[in-house]
Enzyme design. Structure first.
Site, PDB file in Angstrom:
ATOM      1  N   LYS A   1       4.627  -0.272  -3.127  1.00  0.00           N
ATOM      2  CA  LYS A   1       4.250   1.115  -2.867  1.00  0.00           C
ATOM      3  C   LYS A   1       3.547   1.195  -1.512  1.00  0.00           C
ATOM      4  O   LYS A   1       2.418   0.744  -1.356  1.00  0.00           O
ATOM      5  CB  LYS A   1       3.317   1.683  -3.941  1.00  0.00           C
ATOM      6  CG  LYS A   1       3.193   3.233  -3.820  1.00  0.00           C
ATOM      7  CD  LYS A   1       1.956   3.798  -4.464  1.00  0.00           C
ATOM      8  CE  LYS A   1       0.763   3.805  -3.551  1.00  0.00           C
ATOM      9  NZ  LYS A   1       0.910   4.733  -2.375  1.00  0.00           N
TER      10      LYS A   1
ATOM     11  N   GLU B   1      -7.552  -7.393  -0.271  1.00  0.00           N
ATOM     12  CA  GLU B   1      -8.118  -7.396   1.082  1.00  0.00           C
ATOM     13  C   GLU B   1      -8.702  -6.005   1.291  1.00  0.00           C
ATOM     14  O   GLU B   1      -7.971  -5.031   1.450  1.00  0.00           O
ATOM     15  CB  GLU B   1      -7.045  -7.706   2.127  1.00  0.00           C
ATOM     16  CG  GLU B   1      -7.595  -7.778   3.535  1.00  0.00           C
ATOM     17  CD  GLU B   1      -6.496  -7.793   4.572  1.00  0.00           C
ATOM     18  OE1 GLU B   1      -6.705  -7.196   5.642  1.00  0.00           O
ATOM     19  OE2 GLU B   1      -5.432  -8.379   4.307  1.00  0.00           O
TER      20      GLU B   1
ATOM     21  N   CYS C   1      -9.033  -3.734   9.436  1.00  0.00           N
ATOM     22  CA  CYS C   1     -10.022  -4.247   8.486  1.00  0.00           C
ATOM     23  C   CYS C   1     -10.943  -5.284   9.106  1.00  0.00           C
ATOM     24  O   CYS C   1     -12.102  -5.409   8.715  1.00  0.00           O
ATOM     25  CB  CYS C   1      -9.336  -4.822   7.249  1.00  0.00           C
ATOM     26  SG  CYS C   1      -8.206  -6.189   7.619  1.00  0.00           S
TER      27      CYS C   1
ATOM     28  N   GLU D   1     -18.410   1.680   6.200  1.00  0.00           N
ATOM     29  CA  GLU D   1     -17.182   1.443   6.968  1.00  0.00           C
ATOM     30  C   GLU D   1     -16.645   2.768   7.491  1.00  0.00           C
ATOM     31  O   GLU D   1     -16.219   3.634   6.723  1.00  0.00           O
ATOM     32  CB  GLU D   1     -16.123   0.753   6.096  1.00  0.00           C
ATOM     33  CG  GLU D   1     -14.897   0.363   6.893  1.00  0.00           C
ATOM     34  CD  GLU D   1     -13.840  -0.343   6.052  1.00  0.00           C
ATOM     35  OE1 GLU D   1     -13.224  -1.292   6.568  1.00  0.00           O
ATOM     36  OE2 GLU D   1     -13.641   0.060   4.897  1.00  0.00           O
TER      37      GLU D   1
END
Length: 507
Positions: A192, A267, A301, A400
């Site tokens: 997906k 992750e 990331c 973040e």
């Protein structure tokens, strides 16, 4: 408009026309389908927030069909020799390379990443497939453990159908990074892609089909996480989930997969420190600091979004940094001169902009940037931003942001740098700049992160383990670590017929 931008836009439009004229559907059991309900959503380009075309919104039944197709295809694919899988995956890499320009142009328009970075998307994706293809013949290999009376040996077998849920920031490369080892190990896949940037996942499926991947080995379902993603994580046929994305989503996936005891690899988020000591190579450190937060629009990331700068070098370094950030070229992603493009989606763009107010409210200084670039049109453009005079308690230092935004924090000693670096719930990566070898090794061992780079930016090495600690993830990708995730290890004990077998019932 530069001549090259005009040329690139013309080429991109040729590739994108099929999405404007035809709905992008799912790829299930070797067939393209518009799904069980045929409902669609608009896929918007961040350059103008106009539609690139319609995409099918996956349903629970669509996911069910994809999972059943993967389950049906699993036995034959897993039993195929590693050498045969290697041949197919190399053909797949060939198909990717043949469409490298298309992948780059489409991805830049779909997610807003500058073409200068996306040019390598297909090449890196093909390299992922070639690397794991070459390892496929040895994927089953284990260990031999000799004892006097027994020999134990291990072998590995593919775990089964797996779900792969990938993000929107560098969608093509990250998809191949997950899917290539799964296929090389003998698993079948239900993929997906992110709803914000689904187009190159369709190209990837087309490449798989053209390479002769058997029907059902690779299945792709578009849609939203709360429906399609959730259905994959809950489906009984799926034995493992590989996910790249936000930490909160990762925790939800872990909960959804718990009833069926799914193996997970995550992750997740990061608030990664780059620690620059007074004795660092000034110019190399400056290049790395700028590159690792402002490349890929800061939507990476492993971006080093916290600069920890030692006081002795701070004034000079910050002044040079300000000049570099002010000089960054913001513009259309297909312009070869563009260094920072539009953010992927309006919702994310607004989130990043909200941190400008958070910075000033908490007492940080907006040294560069801090505003929307409305003069560039209706796209999601903003100024590359630099926060100074910050401390680690501020929201811009703890949360973040995932944009072209850098927060600077000063420190005096090695011990203080370490305390600040580790004062976060995240632990994906860290970067250390120093000429002192002993200090580099001390810091590298004590910074709480899954990956550390010393005197370097994020340098990619496919055999090395990739992953985070704390709230940044679970498990490792790369080399044999990927096979450990996608395969089950079996121990086999063979007796030498020399040991005493205990007996009962002899009278």
């Amino acid at each position: 408009m530069t001549q090259q931008l005009d040329t690139n836009l013309t080429k991109a439009e040729q590739f994108l026309s099929k999405y404007r004229d035809n709905t992008l559907g799912h790829y299930i059991a070797g067939e393209w389908t518009l799904g069980s309900e045929g409902k669609t959503f608009d896929n918007l380009t961040p350059t103008t927030n106009e539609s690139l075309g319609k995409v099918v919104k996956g349903t629970q039944e669509d996911v069910n069909q994809a999972c059943l197709a993967a389950q049906t295809a699993f036995a034959a694919w897993a039993e195929l020799s590693g050498t045969e899988r290697k041949k197919i995956l190399h053909r797949l890499a060939d198909k990717i390379e043949e469409r490298a320009e298309e992948i780059a142009l489409v991805e830049s328009m779909d997610c807003g990443q500058p073409l200068r970075f996306m040019k390598q998307a297909a090449i890196r994706g093909a390299a992922n497939f070639r690397f794991f293809a070459d390892k496929s013949p040895e994927a089953k290999n284990g260990l031999s453990l000799h004892q006097d009376d027994h020999t134990n040996y291990t072998l590995r077998n593919a775990i089964g159908p797996v779900g792969v849920i990938t993000p929107w920031n560098t969608p093509f490369m990250l998809s191949t990074w997950k899917i290539a080892p799964a296929l090389a190990a003998g698993c079948t896949v239900v993929h997906k892609p992110a709803e914000f940037s689904p187009l190159t996942a369709g190209i990837l499926a087309e490449c798989a089909e053209a390479a002769g991947l058997p029907a059902g080995v690779w299945n792709m379902v578009n849609g939203f996480g709360e429906v399609a993603g959730k259905a994959i994580t809950e489906h009984k046929a799926i034995k493992a989930i590989a996910f790249v994305g936000e930490t909160t989503t990762g925790s939800m996936i872990q909960a959804q997969g718990a009833p069926t005891l799914k193996r997970v690899h995550f992750e997740l988020g990061g608030k990664n420190p780059v620690i620059v000591f007074d004795d660092a190579d000034f110019d190399r450190a400056l290049d790395a600091v700028v590159f690792m937060i402002y490349s890929l629009n800061g939507q990476r990331c492993t971006s080093s979004s916290r600069l920890l700068i030692q006081n002795g070098i701070k004034p000079r370094f910050i002044e040079a940094l300000k000049q570099r950030v002010e000089s960054l070229k913001v513009g259309h992603p297909l312009d070869p001169e563009t260094e920072v493009g539009p953010l992927v989606h309006k919702t994310h763009y607004n989130k990043v902009l909200s941190y400008m107010d958070a910075a000033t409210q908490d007492g940080a200084t907006i040294a560069v940037g801090g505003r929307a670039l409305d003069e560039l049109g209706a796209g999601n453009y903003l100024t590359p931003t630099l926060f100074t005079e910050a401390n680690n308690s501020m929201r811009v230092a703890k949360e973040e942001i995932f944009g072209p935004v850098l927060t600077c924090i000063e420190f005096d000693s090695e011990e203080e740098a370490l305390q600040i670096a580790n004062d976060t719930e995240y632990g994906l990566s860290g970067y250390i700049w120093t000429a002192n070898t002993g200090r580099a090794m001390r810091m590298a061992s004590k910074v709480e992160a899954g990956m550390i780079w010393v005197n370097s930016e994020n340098n990619r090495n496919l055999p090395s383990p990739f992953g985070g600690v704390k709230m940044s993830g679970v498990g490792r990708d790369g080399g044999d670590w990927s096979f450990d995730f996608y395969m089950e290890t079996k121990n086999i004990c063979i007796a030498h017929d020399t040991h005493n077998v205990p007996s009962l019932g002899k009278h």
